[in-house]
Design a protein around this motif. Structure first.
Motif, PDB file in Angstrom:
ATOM      1  N   TYR A 106       0.817  -1.208   0.000  1.00 12.39           N
ATOM      2  CA  TYR A 106       0.000   0.000   0.000  1.00 12.39           C
ATOM      3  C   TYR A 106       0.850   1.258   0.000  1.00 12.39           C
ATOM      4  O   TYR A 106       0.515   2.237  -0.687  1.00 12.39           O
ATOM      5  N   ASP A 107       1.936   1.251   0.731  1.00 16.29           N
ATOM      6  CA  ASP A 107       2.818   2.424   0.744  1.00 16.29           C
ATOM      7  C   ASP A 107       3.340   2.721  -0.659  1.00 16.29           C
ATOM      8  O   ASP A 107       3.369   3.881  -1.098  1.00 16.29           O
ATOM      9  N   GLU A 108       3.738   1.672  -1.375  1.00 18.26           N
ATOM     10  CA  GLU A 108       4.223   1.856  -2.747  1.00 18.26           C
ATOM     11  C   GLU A 108       3.098   2.329  -3.660  1.00 18.26           C
ATOM     12  O   GLU A 108       3.294   3.185  -4.523  1.00 18.26           O
ATOM     13  N   LEU A 109       1.907   1.776  -3.467  1.00 17.44           N
ATOM     14  CA  LEU A 109       0.761   2.168  -4.290  1.00 17.44           C
ATOM     15  C   LEU A 109       0.454   3.650  -4.121  1.00 17.44           C
ATOM     16  O   LEU A 109       0.291   4.387  -5.102  1.00 17.44           O
ATOM     17  N   PHE A 110       0.385   4.101  -2.871  1.00 16.77           N
ATOM     18  CA  PHE A 110       0.044   5.496  -2.628  1.00 16.77           C
ATOM     19  C   PHE A 110       1.144   6.428  -3.144  1.00 16.77           C
ATOM     20  O   PHE A 110       0.859   7.490  -3.720  1.00 16.77           O
ATOM     21  N   ALA A 111       2.399   6.038  -2.989  1.00 17.94           N
ATOM     22  CA  ALA A 111       3.511   6.864  -3.471  1.00 17.94           C
ATOM     23  C   ALA A 111       3.508   6.953  -4.996  1.00 17.94           C
ATOM     24  O   ALA A 111       3.672   8.042  -5.579  1.00 17.94           O
ATOM     25  N   ASP A 112       3.316   5.810  -5.659  1.00 18.91           N
ATOM     26  CA  ASP A 112       3.277   5.808  -7.125  1.00 18.91           C
ATOM     27  C   ASP A 112       2.097   6.622  -7.640  1.00 18.91           C
ATOM     28  O   ASP A 112       2.208   7.325  -8.657  1.00 18.91           O
ATOM     29  N   ALA A 113       0.968   6.508  -6.961  1.00 13.71           N
ATOM     30  CA  ALA A 113      -0.223   7.244  -7.392  1.00 13.71           C
ATOM     31  C   ALA A 113       0.011   8.750  -7.324  1.00 13.71           C
ATOM     32  O   ALA A 113      -0.381   9.493  -8.246  1.00 13.71           O
ATOM     33  N   LEU A 114       0.638   9.210  -6.272  1.00 10.48           N
ATOM     34  CA  LEU A 114       0.930  10.635  -6.144  1.00 10.48           C
ATOM     35  C   LEU A 114       1.924  11.091  -7.218  1.00 10.48           C
ATOM     36  O   LEU A 114       1.791  12.185  -7.778  1.00 10.48           O
ATOM     37  N   ASP A 115       2.916  10.247  -7.529  1.00  2.73           N
ATOM     38  CA  ASP A 115       3.874  10.559  -8.592  1.00  2.73           C
ATOM     39  C   ASP A 115       3.182  10.671  -9.952  1.00  2.73           C
ATOM     40  O   ASP A 115       3.441  11.604 -10.726  1.00  2.73           O
ATOM     41  N   LEU A 116       2.318   9.711 -10.252  1.00  3.89           N
ATOM     42  CA  LEU A 116       1.607   9.717 -11.532  1.00  3.89           C
ATOM     43  C   LEU A 116       0.759  10.976 -11.685  1.00  3.89           C
ATOM     44  O   LEU A 116       0.714  11.590 -12.754  1.00  3.89           O
ATOM     45  N   ALA A 117       0.058  11.339 -10.613  1.00  2.00           N
ATOM     46  CA  ALA A 117      -0.786  12.531 -10.664  1.00  2.00           C
ATOM     47  C   ALA A 117       0.061  13.788 -10.843  1.00  2.00           C
ATOM     48  O   ALA A 117      -0.278  14.683 -11.634  1.00  2.00           O
ATOM     49  N   ASP A 118       1.171  13.840 -10.142  1.00  4.11           N
ATOM     50  CA  ASP A 118       2.045  15.013 -10.202  1.00  4.11           C
ATOM     51  C   ASP A 118       2.668  15.171 -11.583  1.00  4.11           C
ATOM     52  O   ASP A 118       2.647  16.260 -12.173  1.00  4.11           O
ATOM     53  N   LYS A 119       3.193  14.067 -12.122  1.00  3.74           N
ATOM     54  CA  LYS A 119       3.880  14.138 -13.415  1.00  3.74           C
ATOM     55  C   LYS A 119       2.916  14.408 -14.572  1.00  3.74           C
ATOM     56  O   LYS A 119       3.322  14.904 -15.625  1.00  3.74           O
ATOM     57  N   SER A 120       1.647  14.059 -14.392  1.00  6.08           N
ATOM     58  CA  SER A 120       0.658  14.275 -15.460  1.00  6.08           C
ATOM     59  C   SER A 120      -0.181  15.520 -15.220  1.00  6.08           C
ATOM     60  O   SER A 120      -1.175  15.739 -15.922  1.00  6.08           O
ATOM     61  N   ASP A 121       0.202  16.325 -14.228  1.00  3.91           N
ATOM     62  CA  ASP A 121      -0.569  17.534 -13.868  1.00  3.91           C
ATOM     63  C   ASP A 121      -2.028  17.202 -13.579  1.00  3.91           C
ATOM     64  O   ASP A 121      -2.940  17.935 -13.975  1.00  3.91           O
ATOM     65  N   GLY A 122      -2.227  16.077 -12.907  1.00  2.00           N
ATOM     66  CA  GLY A 122      -3.577  15.700 -12.504  1.00  2.00           C
ATOM     67  C   GLY A 122      -4.425  15.091 -13.595  1.00  2.00           C
ATOM     68  O   GLY A 122      -5.622  14.842 -13.399  1.00  2.00           O
ATOM     69  N   GLU A 123      -3.815  14.819 -14.760  1.00  4.66           N
ATOM     70  CA  GLU A 123      -4.588  14.244 -15.873  1.00  4.66           C
ATOM     71  C   GLU A 123      -4.758  12.736 -15.742  1.00  4.66           C
ATOM     72  O   GLU A 123      -5.701  12.164 -16.291  1.00  4.66           O
ATOM     73  N   VAL A 124      -3.841  12.078 -15.051  1.00 10.20           N
ATOM     74  CA  VAL A 124      -3.892  10.616 -14.923  1.00 10.20           C
ATOM     75  C   VAL A 124      -4.027  10.231 -13.456  1.00 10.20           C
ATOM     76  O   VAL A 124      -3.130  10.498 -12.643  1.00 10.20           O
TER      77      VAL A 124
END
Length: 430
Positions: free
Chosen positions: A180-198
């Motif tokens: 879960y820690d990895e999931l939440f961290a990756d999710a925040l990275d994906l959102a940040d790198k896509s400017d909230g698009e993904v």
């Protein structure tokens, strides 16, 4: 008995209001718990939306049973998915419940409480060893002793993820999150790198998600819910962080399995749960996604994935208990579950079946990869959704989670309110 539990109709409330005397308790001369007599006579077998796709299969099973036990006759009735719970409820109230009934665990609970579901631990304990322990236990009722249906087929599935979206965000596409820690961290990275698009996830947490996270959902007596503990609050707090960062899809509050599936197909969501059935859809509808599909295990804090299970219950009021028990066992035994599993992407609940080559050997295709992985995880899987957790309770939990994600309540307040509402509904059931 639909293939996916996602679409189960579980609004089953009417029989809950019936007293034991109204539904029958099995000792009024209407039935017997003794299954050891001669297997003979006419019985009725009711399934849940199966005739359209599996008529030849079930007609074959019935013919084989009648051949094995001369003097028996099985009348097969199939009910549509829509209104199935209401149909069972009406039959229970009217004394017309079939001898053998296709059920899910939540449908068994009120029937067991009303004395209408035969306790197999008493009537047929010799069969218990034939089934996976987690599957047999799925039809136990908190606060009661006994097991009230034979486990039928199981289902579970992996997490699918879009490798190209991971790569675009600078994440290793071959190293999906395992915790879960990895999931939440990756999710925040994906959102940040896509400017909230993904977004990474498309659905708010359900009761089974709290179970997978390691939350104690209910007390052992089955008299109160407890998913508002510290671990439950922790999970909802994490989801609030994801929601605020657009790492959880903004439309998650109203999402359905179908809508979140479409989000995954179009690349708006990076991860989505599914099954082997989905791979064919990806191949047809989203070939680019199919080329970039990643497959990983369900994430849990418990080491046990979630299983969906369907069962076959014997009416405690049947006048043909030996025949009804014999048929319910026959239709769920290893031979017949294995045969059915080869017709549709489901898994048998019988011990040893998941060790067959069909479930252990890959042939290089994604389909077999998913099947082998799912079969392995099912050996110690559990059904996290409490059998007493009704549709009304699911709605109450979802509404409170929405308030927390929108900032109208704190995660603690939301879960306290959800538990209070669910406990109140539980008392109304009792």
């Amino acid at each position: 008995m639909p293939v996916s539990r996602r679409t189960l109709a579980v609004a089953f409330t009417a029989c809950l209001a019936l007293s034991l005397s109204a539904c029958g308790s099995g000792d009024d001369g209407g039935g017997s718990t003794d299954a050891s007599g001669k297997v003979e006579g006419d019985i009725t077998f009711q399934t849940w939306n199966l005739r359209a796709n599996f008529k030849p299969y079930f007609e074959g099973v019935i013919a084989d049973f009648e051949k094995k036990y001369p003097g028996t006759h099985v009348k097969w009735v199939d009910q549509p998915a829509e209104g199935y719970a209401d149909k069972i409820s009406a039959d229970a109230a009217g004394g017309t419940l079939p001898d053998v009934v296709n059920v899910s665990p939540d449908l068994v609970a009120p029937l067991a409480k009303a004395g209408l579901a035969l306790d197999l631990d008493k009537a047929a304990p010799q069969y218990k060893k034939e089934y996976l322990a987690g599957a047999w236990a799925s039809h136990e009722i908190p606060g009661m002793t006994g097991t009230y249906a034979f486990p039928g087929y199981l289902n579970t599935g992996p997490l699918f993820y879009n490798k190209s979206l991971f790569e675009e965000a600078g994440l290793d596409p071959d190293q999906p999150p395992k915790t879960y820690d990895e999931l939440f961290a990756d999710a925040l990275d994906l959102a940040d790198k896509s400017d909230g698009e993904v977004a990474t996830l498309a659905n708010v947490p359900t009761i089974e998600d709290f179970g997978r996270y390691g939350v104690e959902l209910m007390n052992k007596e089955g008299t109160a819910f407890s998913f508002n503990d510290a671990k439950g609050v922790e999970l909802l707090t994490k989801y609030k962080e994801l929601y605020d960062a657009k790492a959880l899809d903004p439309q998650a509050l109203t999402a359905t399995p179908e809508s979140s599936g479409k989000k995954f197909l179009t690349g708006a969501v990076a991860m989505n749960p599914g099954s082997a059935l989905d791979l064919g859809n990806f191949k047809k509808q989203a070939p680019n996604l199919y080329k970039n599909i990643g497959i990983t295990d369900q994430i849990t804090s418990t080491g046990h994935v979630n299983m969906y299970v369907m069962g076959v219950m014997v009416n405690a009021q049947t006048k043909k208990t030996p025949a009804a028990v014999a048929f319910a066992h026959f239709v769920t035994d290893a031979e017949h579950q294995m045969s059915f599993a080869k017709q549709v992407a489901i898994f048998p609940s019988t011990a040893g079946s998941l060790d067959e080559p069909y479930f252990t050997k890959e042939d290089g295709t994604d389909e077999t990869r998913v099947r082998v992985a799912a079969a392995k995880s099912l050996k110690n899987a559990v059904n996290y959704t409490p059998v007493l957790f009704s549709e009304q309770m699911k709605t109450a939990l979802r509404n409170e989670i929405a308030k927390a994600l929108q900032g109208k309540e704190s995660p603690r307040e939301a879960l306290d309110n959800a538990v209070e509402a669910c406990d109140r509904l539980l008392q109304q059931q009792g």
